[in-house]
Motif scaffolding. Structure first.
Motif, PDB file in Angstrom:
ATOM      1  N   UNK A  29      -9.123 -20.994  22.011  1.00 15.57           N
ATOM      2  CA  UNK A  29      -8.523 -20.406  22.191  1.00 15.57           C
ATOM      3  C   UNK A  29      -7.120 -21.790  21.736  1.00 15.57           C
ATOM      4  N   UNK A  30      -7.133 -22.755  20.915  1.00 12.48           N
ATOM      5  CA  UNK A  30      -6.619 -23.424  20.199  1.00 12.48           C
ATOM      6  C   UNK A  30      -5.760 -22.556  19.247  1.00 12.48           C
ATOM      7  N   UNK A  31      -6.435 -21.720  18.438  1.00 12.57           N
ATOM      8  CA  UNK A  31      -5.851 -21.176  16.815  1.00 12.57           C
ATOM      9  C   UNK A  31      -7.076 -21.879  16.562  1.00 12.57           C
ATOM     10  N   UNK A  32      -8.026 -21.869  16.330  1.00 15.77           N
ATOM     11  CA  UNK A  32      -9.186 -22.689  14.840  1.00 15.77           C
ATOM     12  C   UNK A  32     -10.195 -20.715  14.732  1.00 15.77           C
ATOM     13  N   UNK A  33     -11.019 -20.813  14.040  1.00 15.03           N
ATOM     14  CA  UNK A  33     -11.722 -19.981  14.225  1.00 15.03           C
ATOM     15  C   UNK A  33     -13.242 -21.063  14.021  1.00 15.03           C
ATOM     16  N   UNK A  34     -14.154 -19.494  14.384  1.00 16.90           N
ATOM     17  CA  UNK A  34     -15.222 -20.492  14.913  1.00 16.90           C
ATOM     18  C   UNK A  34     -16.440 -19.455  14.090  1.00 16.90           C
ATOM     19  N   UNK A  35     -17.326 -20.255  12.951  1.00 16.62           N
ATOM     20  CA  UNK A  35     -18.162 -18.556  12.630  1.00 16.62           C
ATOM     21  C   UNK A  35     -18.936 -18.781  13.183  1.00 16.62           C
ATOM     22  N   UNK A  36     -19.418 -17.708  14.207  1.00 15.50           N
ATOM     23  CA  UNK A  36     -20.679 -17.451  15.367  1.00 15.50           C
ATOM     24  C   UNK A  36     -22.007 -18.442  14.859  1.00 15.50           C
ATOM     25  N   UNK A  37     -22.827 -18.996  15.610  1.00 14.62           N
ATOM     26  CA  UNK A  37     -23.530 -19.790  15.703  1.00 14.62           C
ATOM     27  C   UNK A  37     -24.647 -20.020  16.487  1.00 14.62           C
ATOM     28  N   UNK A  38     -26.058 -19.694  16.055  1.00 12.29           N
ATOM     29  CA  UNK A  38     -27.690 -19.980  16.649  1.00 12.29           C
ATOM     30  C   UNK A  38     -27.579 -21.170  16.801  1.00 12.29           C
ATOM     31  N   UNK A  39     -27.123 -22.054  16.014  1.00 10.31           N
ATOM     32  CA  UNK A  39     -27.782 -23.292  16.157  1.00 10.31           C
ATOM     33  C   UNK A  39     -27.266 -23.954  16.850  1.00 10.31           C
ATOM     34  N   UNK A  44      -7.526 -32.455   9.888  1.00 11.23           N
ATOM     35  CA  UNK A  44      -8.523 -33.138  11.208  1.00 11.23           C
ATOM     36  C   UNK A  44      -9.985 -34.296  10.968  1.00 11.23           C
ATOM     37  N   UNK A  45      -9.834 -33.925   9.784  1.00 12.24           N
ATOM     38  CA  UNK A  45     -10.787 -34.964   9.764  1.00 12.24           C
ATOM     39  C   UNK A  45     -10.533 -36.258   9.816  1.00 12.24           C
ATOM     40  N   UNK A  46      -9.250 -36.380   9.279  1.00  8.49           N
ATOM     41  CA  UNK A  46      -8.894 -38.104   9.005  1.00  8.49           C
ATOM     42  C   UNK A  46      -8.401 -38.410  11.080  1.00  8.49           C
ATOM     43  N   UNK A  47      -7.767 -37.423  11.442  1.00  9.70           N
ATOM     44  CA  UNK A  47      -7.225 -37.306  13.004  1.00  9.70           C
ATOM     45  C   UNK A  47      -8.220 -37.594  13.681  1.00  9.70           C
ATOM     46  N   UNK A  48      -9.458 -37.020  13.503  1.00  6.01           N
ATOM     47  CA  UNK A  48     -11.042 -37.414  14.314  1.00  6.01           C
ATOM     48  C   UNK A  48     -11.223 -38.422  13.969  1.00  6.01           C
ATOM     49  N   UNK A  49     -11.409 -38.620  13.095  1.00  3.69           N
ATOM     50  CA  UNK A  49     -11.782 -40.248  12.511  1.00  3.69           C
ATOM     51  C   UNK A  49     -11.023 -41.377  13.184  1.00  3.69           C
ATOM     52  N   UNK A  50     -10.294 -41.517  12.781  1.00  2.00           N
ATOM     53  CA  UNK A  50      -9.514 -42.482  13.726  1.00  2.00           C
ATOM     54  C   UNK A  50      -9.393 -42.808  14.985  1.00  2.00           C
ATOM     55  N   UNK A  51     -10.065 -41.356  16.050  1.00  2.00           N
ATOM     56  CA  UNK A  51     -10.682 -41.422  16.923  1.00  2.00           C
ATOM     57  C   UNK A  51     -12.423 -41.900  17.316  1.00  2.00           C
ATOM     58  N   UNK A  52     -12.529 -41.427  16.161  1.00  2.00           N
ATOM     59  CA  UNK A  52     -13.894 -42.240  16.369  1.00  2.00           C
ATOM     60  C   UNK A  52     -15.105 -40.789  16.477  1.00  2.00           C
ATOM     61  N   UNK A 110     -13.627 -34.661  21.403  1.00  2.00           N
ATOM     62  CA  UNK A 110     -13.446 -34.067  20.212  1.00  2.00           C
ATOM     63  C   UNK A 110     -12.462 -32.342  20.875  1.00  2.00           C
ATOM     64  N   UNK A 111     -12.944 -31.708  21.827  1.00  5.76           N
ATOM     65  CA  UNK A 111     -11.769 -30.783  22.573  1.00  5.76           C
ATOM     66  C   UNK A 111     -10.568 -31.796  22.918  1.00  5.76           C
ATOM     67  N   UNK A 112     -10.550 -33.176  23.448  1.00  4.97           N
ATOM     68  CA  UNK A 112      -9.076 -33.209  23.645  1.00  4.97           C
ATOM     69  C   UNK A 112      -8.335 -34.000  22.196  1.00  4.97           C
ATOM     70  N   UNK A 113      -9.083 -34.429  21.164  1.00  2.30           N
ATOM     71  CA  UNK A 113      -8.892 -34.517  20.259  1.00  2.30           C
ATOM     72  C   UNK A 113      -7.975 -33.221  19.013  1.00  2.30           C
ATOM     73  N   UNK A 114      -8.840 -32.533  19.440  1.00  2.00           N
ATOM     74  CA  UNK A 114      -8.220 -31.074  18.536  1.00  2.00           C
ATOM     75  C   UNK A 114      -7.217 -30.686  19.508  1.00  2.00           C
ATOM     76  N   UNK A 160      -3.533 -30.005  17.015  1.00  2.15           N
ATOM     77  CA  UNK A 160      -3.128 -28.361  17.239  1.00  2.15           C
ATOM     78  C   UNK A 160      -1.642 -28.495  17.781  1.00  2.15           C
ATOM     79  N   UNK A 161      -1.432 -29.182  18.454  1.00  4.76           N
ATOM     80  CA  UNK A 161      -0.034 -29.608  19.097  1.00  4.76           C
ATOM     81  C   UNK A 161       0.143 -28.761  20.271  1.00  4.76           C
ATOM     82  N   UNK A 162      -0.867 -28.758  21.124  1.00  8.61           N
ATOM     83  CA  UNK A 162      -1.439 -27.861  22.402  1.00  8.61           C
ATOM     84  C   UNK A 162      -1.488 -29.080  23.348  1.00  8.61           C
ATOM     85  N   UNK A 163      -1.599 -30.461  23.633  1.00  6.38           N
ATOM     86  CA  UNK A 163      -1.716 -31.115  24.159  1.00  6.38           C
ATOM     87  C   UNK A 163      -0.531 -30.841  25.126  1.00  6.38           C
TER      88      UNK A 163
END
Length: 368
Positions: free
Chosen positions: A293-303, A321-329, A357-361, A365-368
């Protein structure tokens, strides 16, 4: 006469190997981090496994059972297998290495897929053989591409099923077609590290194929759903001739006594496994729905992980995104080395970690 060497020199090919780099665990300047980079279960190990570990730890002066009979018997009982066809090791990594050591050498080739586990290539090259990489199709193993890559030099084929870092799987009918198309002397290695998480009717980890053929082995791990990553517990189910060959070079005490005891207790506690799988299934659906819903593409996973693809635009790529998320732990896994320069792999974590992670992403993605 050849010039005298000034120091010991590794045999040719060793220094061409790129060492495996695990996911990061720490972020400078961040006190609390949520490690979602190594596909560890947020529920931890079964309390019964912890108890068994503690009991075994009180007798550290005694050598472990070199045959790991208690663990092999537990695996045999749970899966309905012949204990003689089971080998246990210091993680499935050791078993993959033994397979290469025993069945590969200079001049041989082993087939891997472009997004396959990096350890396969390392072990193949370590044995002096040549890795042959084939393309995948839509982040999934392509059986026809593998069969087309077989040559007279081919001795092994490695498949992670489900795949890592893709999370996709190959239906059992396709695995059977692959095995049927391989020469009888080529060993098909099915790495089913995430098999316990799969809930698909057309998936089979490899037990049936091993039972009916002489050139198929299946490896499994206790590092994922069983929560014993720190103890390094893996197992393999294979034909008697393969087990016999590997036992001839396997270390006599390749597993610790606490690891054997904890593994046996963990696999017998299937109620705890189902609890872990239920948590994963619940959050997998929520995470995929939200990220999409945030506009990201997710590969279907069974794991127990998902591969998240980011937009190819300034400020929104995976590195951003990696840098953004890392700064938030929140530590996710960069997967450039697996052929995905603009994606991150996220382990399904605890409720707190997942919501974070949901809140951070959402903010990223500019949808907060």
């Amino acid at each position: 006469m050849s010039a005298e060497l000034s120091q010991p020199v590794p045999r040719p090919g060793i220094l061409d190997i790129a060492a495996y780099v695990p996911g990061k665990e720490h972020v400078d300047g961040v006190a609390k981090v949520y490690k979602l980079s190594s596909n560890e279960t947020p529920l931890g190990p079964s309390p019964k496994a912890i108890e068994a570990f503690g009991t075994a730890a009180s007798h550290l002066e005694i050598y472990p059972d070199g045959q790991a009979i208690a663990l092999r018997q537990a695996i045999a009982d749970v899966h309905g297998l012949n204990i003689a066809n089971i080998m246990c090791g210091n993680g499935s990594d050791e078993l993959l290495g033994l397979l290469c050591h025993v069945y590969l050498g200079a001049g041989d080739e082993a087939i891997i897929t472009e997004h396959g586990f990096l350890v396969y290539k390392i072990q193949i090259m370590g044995a002096g053989a040549t890795p042959v990489t084939v393309k995948e199709k839509d982040c999934a193993v392509d059986v026809d591409a593998i069969l087309a890559a077989v040559t007279p030099k081919t001795k092994m084929v490695f498949i992670a099923n489900p795949g890592n870092p893709t999370g996709t799987y190959v239906p059992v009918a396709e695995i059977r077609r692959l095995q049927a198309g391989l020469p009888k002397h080529v060993l098909l290695v099915l790495d089913a590290a995430y098999a316990e998480y799969v809930r698909k009717n057309d998936y089979e980890a490899g037990l049936e194929l091993v039972s009916g053929n002489r050139n198929v082995v299946m490896t499994r791990t206790f590092s994922k759903v069983y929560g014993l990553a720190a103890l390094r517990v893996g197992w393999m189910y294979g034909p008697a001739a393969v087990i016999d060959a590997l036992n001839r070079v396997r270390g006599p005490f390749n597993m610790s006594a606490p690891a054997i005891a904890a593994g046996a207790a963990a696999i017998r506690d299937q109620a705890f496994v189902e609890k872990a799988v239920a948590h994963n299934t619940l959050w997998m659906e929520k995470l995929v729905t939200t990220f999409t819903s945030l506009g990201l593409t997710v590969t279907p996973s069974v794991t127990n992980f998902i591969l998240i693809h980011f937009p190819d635009q300034d400020g929104k790529r995976a590195t951003d995104a990696d840098e953004f998320l890392s700064r938030r732990g929140y530590i996710l896994r960069a997967v450039r080395g697996y052929g995905f320069p603009n994606a991150l792999r996220m382990t399904v974590g605890s409720e707190e970690a997942n919501l974070g992670v949901i809140d951070a992403l959402t903010e990223f993605m500019g949808q907060a």
